[in-house]
Write a protein that holds these residues in place. Structure first.
Motif, mmCIF file in Angstrom:
data_model
loop_
_atom_site.group_PDB
_atom_site.id
_atom_site.type_symbol
_atom_site.label_atom_id
_atom_site.label_comp_id
_atom_site.label_asym_id
_atom_site.label_seq_id
_atom_site.Cartn_x
_atom_site.Cartn_y
_atom_site.Cartn_z
ATOM 1 N N TYR A 135 49.486 -72.022 7.115
ATOM 2 C CA TYR A 135 50.292 -73.243 7.273
ATOM 3 C C TYR A 135 50.830 -73.397 8.697
ATOM 4 C CZ TYR A 135 50.255 -73.213 2.180
ATOM 5 O OH TYR A 135 49.856 -73.216 0.855
ATOM 6 N N LEU A 137 50.136 -76.910 10.303
ATOM 7 C CA LEU A 137 50.903 -77.970 9.639
ATOM 8 C C LEU A 137 52.373 -77.898 10.020
ATOM 9 C CD1 LEU A 137 51.158 -80.301 7.661
ATOM 10 C CD2 LEU A 137 51.330 -78.616 5.799
ATOM 11 N N TRP A 145 52.745 -79.217 13.467
ATOM 12 C CA TRP A 145 52.525 -80.672 13.482
ATOM 13 C C TRP A 145 53.781 -81.421 13.031
ATOM 14 C CZ3 TRP A 145 48.572 -83.826 15.046
ATOM 15 C CH2 TRP A 145 48.519 -85.124 14.543
ATOM 16 N N SER A 158 51.751 -88.250 8.716
ATOM 17 C CA SER A 158 51.154 -87.740 7.475
ATOM 18 C C SER A 158 49.724 -88.248 7.319
ATOM 19 C CB SER A 158 51.992 -88.164 6.267
ATOM 20 O OG SER A 158 53.294 -87.630 6.348
ATOM 21 N N TRP A 211 47.430 -86.544 9.717
ATOM 22 C CA TRP A 211 47.113 -85.175 9.319
ATOM 23 C C TRP A 211 46.080 -85.157 8.205
ATOM 24 C CZ3 TRP A 211 47.659 -80.382 10.994
ATOM 25 C CH2 TRP A 211 47.419 -79.337 10.103
ATOM 26 N N HIS A 250 44.073 -82.388 10.351
ATOM 27 C CA HIS A 250 43.939 -81.077 9.719
ATOM 28 C C HIS A 250 42.595 -80.421 10.045
ATOM 29 C CE1 HIS A 250 41.587 -83.410 6.773
ATOM 30 N NE2 HIS A 250 41.084 -82.260 6.390
ATOM 31 N N LYS A 251 41.642 -81.243 10.528
ATOM 32 C CA LYS A 251 40.320 -80.721 10.859
ATOM 33 C C LYS A 251 40.263 -80.120 12.257
ATOM 34 C CE LYS A 251 38.134 -84.357 8.064
ATOM 35 N NZ LYS A 251 37.214 -85.526 8.098
ATOM 36 N N THR A 258 45.057 -77.083 15.535
ATOM 37 C CA THR A 258 45.260 -75.690 15.138
ATOM 38 C C THR A 258 46.595 -75.134 15.597
ATOM 39 O OG1 THR A 258 44.081 -74.955 17.123
ATOM 40 C CG2 THR A 258 42.791 -75.183 15.102
#
Length: 557
Positions: free
Chosen positions: A140, A143, A146, A517, A520, A525-526, A529
């Protein structure tokens, strides 16, 4: 290699340098050697955190403290937000002024202490979102980074706007007083003044680091001097018009429209929460600071404690000098504090003191709040863009070759702040901007603190400043307080408000939340990092230590 020492990205090739080469070229040897230079030791520590040094380290410890303190500009902030405690308990106003300031300040100190520990361990411009990435569970990490980064940028931009907006209101207040009320500028001219201030601050924020560092000391002198002058003048010059001690500390009557008196009192918390923001700037300029592992936490703690104390004394003096809250709330001036100074000091005395308050407000914007707030915000944008987390990151992470500062990022902040400034045409512009900035910033403050007391309990290797065994209870209080205040600041100041008096903080925060959101889920999310190291050998077992300022081994975690 421990989990905390692993690289946050497999891609460390972009413009990379070798961490061991940094030690050699900086004149800093490994654990068998000594330290040749404090600034070089900072660069080695930064390399251990994953970044090469790109800024000039021209902030001394004193200048770093001055930067963080002047960002909060106590006299200007109290003058800007004086309406909040007045409205929360309209007839008396006094309880809101005195205790509506004191109570939040005590809780904010727990947030500041927790942040100081993190900044000491990881002094990098990436700051909060870097802390979150390092302390979150590995799966996580991206995330957490982010969410923290976007929350911080939201708070930074809206804070720049709200500070410069109130600076514009201060100028229109001075014009109204100077013209004896014959010139009262409306929302259109006020917005024009806001744009002019943002433009001026964009120029200041583009200046070289050494220029900004010297400006800070000047702003601190004006800030402290104006605050002390205001405290003394309000108390002494109010003479026989002062209210009694009993009234000054206990008078309260709820006239907000909310049926619960306790809730009405809580609404006064907006003022200190908006004022006590931006102290994370000490972390964001750590790559421009000498001895950052010590200077950053010292700056955070001193700036919050000093601002809290001076602000409380100022509001106590204001409480004694306020003989009629109704008179202040019914003023035609944009800011009620201007009316209080006018009542107590007369026209010429008020304008003399008010001019210094405007200077403080202008200075706040150059660090974190205006020119200073712009500096802080631009460093956050630069750091986030350096890790490719913003649209157009390749533009916002560029440093000007002459000043070695992120000029593009600074102007991006000013443009976005100007767009947010259109809320100035609403009757509740300040409450909406203040609420959005506090929610954004304190969400980003609490995220790494929450991770520190949960998944990051055994990950952090403290720097020179550490909370020791107290990190857990202090962190729990800090996180709980932020969650409480976040909910509080989403409410309007009065029950059942009309559309033009609604608190639009939820719209500002919600829009960014939806955008971040969606980005992401659909894309980020791809490829995102988290913080991207640009130093070869980052996360290795190489033992690099520094004896200098702090006398501790310098390691990232």
């Amino acid at each position: 290699m421990s989990e905390a020492e692993k690289p946050l990205s497999k891609d460390s090739s972009r413009g990379s340098i070798d961490v061991n080469a940094v030690a050699v070229s900086s004149g800093v040897r490994t654990s068998e050697g000594g330290v040749q230079s404090l600034r070089h030791a900072d660069d080695v520590l930064l390399a251990k955190l994953g970044y090469k040094s790109e800024f000039r380290r021209e902030f001394s410890r004193l200048e770093t403290v001055a930067f963080a303190f002047s960002i909060m500009g106590v006299i200007a902030s109290v003058s800007s937000t004086f309406s909040f405690p007045l409205v929360s308990d309209k007839i008396g106003g006094h309880v809101g002024m005195v205790f509506g300031w004191l109570i939040p300040c005590l809780f904010v100190m727990t947030v500041a202490a927790s942040m100081a520990e993190l900044a000491s361990a990881m002094p990098t411009s990436a700051g909060l979102y870097y802390f979150s990435a390092k302390l979150a569970p590995e799966r996580y990490s991206a995330l957490a980074s982010w969410v923290t980064g976007w929350a911080n940028i939201t708070g930074q931009v809206t804070l720049v706007c709200s500070i410069d907006y109130t600076c514009a209101q201060m100028i229109t207040t001075a014009i109204a007083v100077g013209s004896n009320g014959s010139v009262n500028l409306g929302s259109g001219p006020t917005y024009g003044i806001l744009l002019a201030i943002l433009f001026a601050h964009g120029i200041v924020c583009s200046a070289a680091t050494n220029v900004l560092a010297r400006l800070n000391l000047f702003y601190v002198i004006v800030n402290v001097g104006a605050t002390i002058a205001a405290i003394i003048s309000l108390y002494v010059c109010s003479g026989d018009r002062k209210v009694s001690t009993h009234t000054a500390f206990t008078d309260f009557e709820n006239n907000t429209g909310w049926s619960n008196n306790g809730w009405a009192f809580l609404l006064a918390f907006t003022a200190p929460m908006w004022t006590l923001t931006g102290y994370d700037s000490a972390a964001h300029i750590s790559e421009e600071t000498a001895g950052a592992a010590k200077a950053a936490p010292i700056a955070i703690l001193i700036s919050v404690a000093a601002t809290s104390s001076l602000g409380w004394l100022l509001l106590i003096a204001a409480s004694f000098a306020t003989s009629s809250v109704d008179d202040l709330l019914s003023t035609d001036l944009p800011l009620p504090m201007g009316q209080l100074f006018l009542n107590v000091l007369g026209k010429h005395g008020m304008l003399a003191l008010w001019s210094f308050i405007i200077v403080v407000q202008l200075g706040m914007s150059s660090s974190s709040r205006g020119p200073r707030r712009g500096v802080d915000a631009s460093r956050v944008v630069f750091a986030f863009a350096r890790d490719s987390a913003l649209p157009g990151s390749r533009w916002w992470k560029k440093l000007n070759r002459h000043t070695q500062t992120p000029v593009n990022a600074a102007w991006l902040v000013m443009v976005l702040a100007g767009i947010c400034g259109t809320l100035g045409f609403s009757a509740t512009a300040l409450s909406s901007l203040a609420g959005a900035s506090v929610i954004g910033l304190y969400t980003s403050y609490s995220a790494p603190i929450f991770l520190r007391i949960t998944s990051g309990r055994n990950k952090l290797k403290p720097g020179p400043f550490s909370l020791g065994k107290w990190y857990m209870p202090i962190g729990i209080i800090a996180v709980a307080w932020v969650q409480f205040v976040t909910v509080l600041l989403l409410f309007p100041g009065e029950s059942n408000p009309p559309p033009d008096e609604m608190n639009y903080a939820v719209v500002l925060v919600g829009a960014v939340f939806i955008f971040a959101s969606a980005s992401w889920i659909l894309s980020a999310h791809k490829w995102f990092t988290g913080p991207l190291p640009n130093v070869d050998g980052y996360g290795s077992n190489t033992d690099i230590s520094a004896d200098g300022d702090g006398g501790k081994e310098v390691e990232s975690m």
